[in-house]
Write an enzyme that holds these catalytic residues in place. Sequence first.
Site, short mmCIF file in Angstrom:
data_model
loop_
_atom_site.label_atom_id
_atom_site.label_comp_id
_atom_site.label_asym_id
_atom_site.label_seq_id
_atom_site.Cartn_x
_atom_site.Cartn_y
_atom_site.Cartn_z
N TYR A 1 0.83 -1.20 0.00
CA TYR A 1 0.00 0.00 0.00
C TYR A 1 0.87 1.25 0.00
O TYR A 1 0.62 2.19 -0.75
CB TYR A 1 -0.93 -0.01 1.22
CG TYR A 1 -1.94 1.11 1.19
CD1 TYR A 1 -3.12 0.98 0.47
CD2 TYR A 1 -1.70 2.29 1.87
CE1 TYR A 1 -4.04 2.02 0.43
CE2 TYR A 1 -2.62 3.33 1.84
CZ TYR A 1 -3.78 3.18 1.12
OH TYR A 1 -4.68 4.22 1.07
N TRP B 1 -8.57 2.91 -10.26
CA TRP B 1 -7.79 3.00 -9.02
C TRP B 1 -8.51 2.29 -7.87
O TRP B 1 -7.90 1.53 -7.12
CB TRP B 1 -7.54 4.47 -8.68
CG TRP B 1 -6.71 4.65 -7.44
CD1 TRP B 1 -7.17 4.89 -6.18
CD2 TRP B 1 -5.29 4.60 -7.34
NE1 TRP B 1 -6.13 5.00 -5.29
CE2 TRP B 1 -4.96 4.82 -5.99
CE3 TRP B 1 -4.26 4.40 -8.26
CZ2 TRP B 1 -3.64 4.85 -5.54
CZ3 TRP B 1 -2.95 4.43 -7.81
CH2 TRP B 1 -2.65 4.64 -6.47
N HIS C 1 1.22 4.19 -3.07
CA HIS C 1 0.99 5.61 -2.83
C HIS C 1 2.25 6.45 -2.98
O HIS C 1 2.17 7.68 -3.03
CB HIS C 1 0.29 5.83 -1.50
CG HIS C 1 -1.16 5.49 -1.60
ND1 HIS C 1 -1.61 4.18 -1.52
CD2 HIS C 1 -2.24 6.26 -1.83
CE1 HIS C 1 -2.91 4.19 -1.70
NE2 HIS C 1 -3.32 5.43 -1.89
N TYR D 1 -4.81 17.16 0.31
CA TYR D 1 -5.22 15.78 0.60
C TYR D 1 -4.02 15.00 1.11
O TYR D 1 -2.98 14.95 0.45
CB TYR D 1 -5.78 15.16 -0.68
CG TYR D 1 -6.35 13.76 -0.56
CD1 TYR D 1 -6.81 13.25 0.64
CD2 TYR D 1 -6.44 12.95 -1.68
CE1 TYR D 1 -7.34 11.97 0.72
CE2 TYR D 1 -6.97 11.67 -1.61
CZ TYR D 1 -7.41 11.19 -0.41
OH TYR D 1 -7.94 9.93 -0.33
#
Length: 105
Positions: free
Chosen positions: A18, A76, A22, A41
């Site tokens: 993960y 995504w 990212h 964000y």
Amino acid sequence: MERVCFLLKVRPERLAEYRERHAAVWPDMLDALRATGWRNYSLFLRDDGLLVGYLETDDFALARSGMAATSVNARWQAEMAPYFEALDGRPDEDMRPLTEVFHLD
């Protein structure tokens, strides 16, 4: 402007993957987020898999619906779904904002 915070849970065995995903978010995904009003964000990930998301936007409902209408978001979300525990749908559909109880300007 709305400040939005949400929690999700990443599967402990998928934490490294993960983080890697990212570290290299697709450029067209980043462009879509910006174009649909997602600003400032951030995602924060604890070692046990707790994921805290924070963003600022003029209208969260509009920002979410704008992203939901993009093909890059559909791709995504399909790729990200296996990383999460206890989803009721796609990861972006399970983002339930927390209630803000304090803010210091």
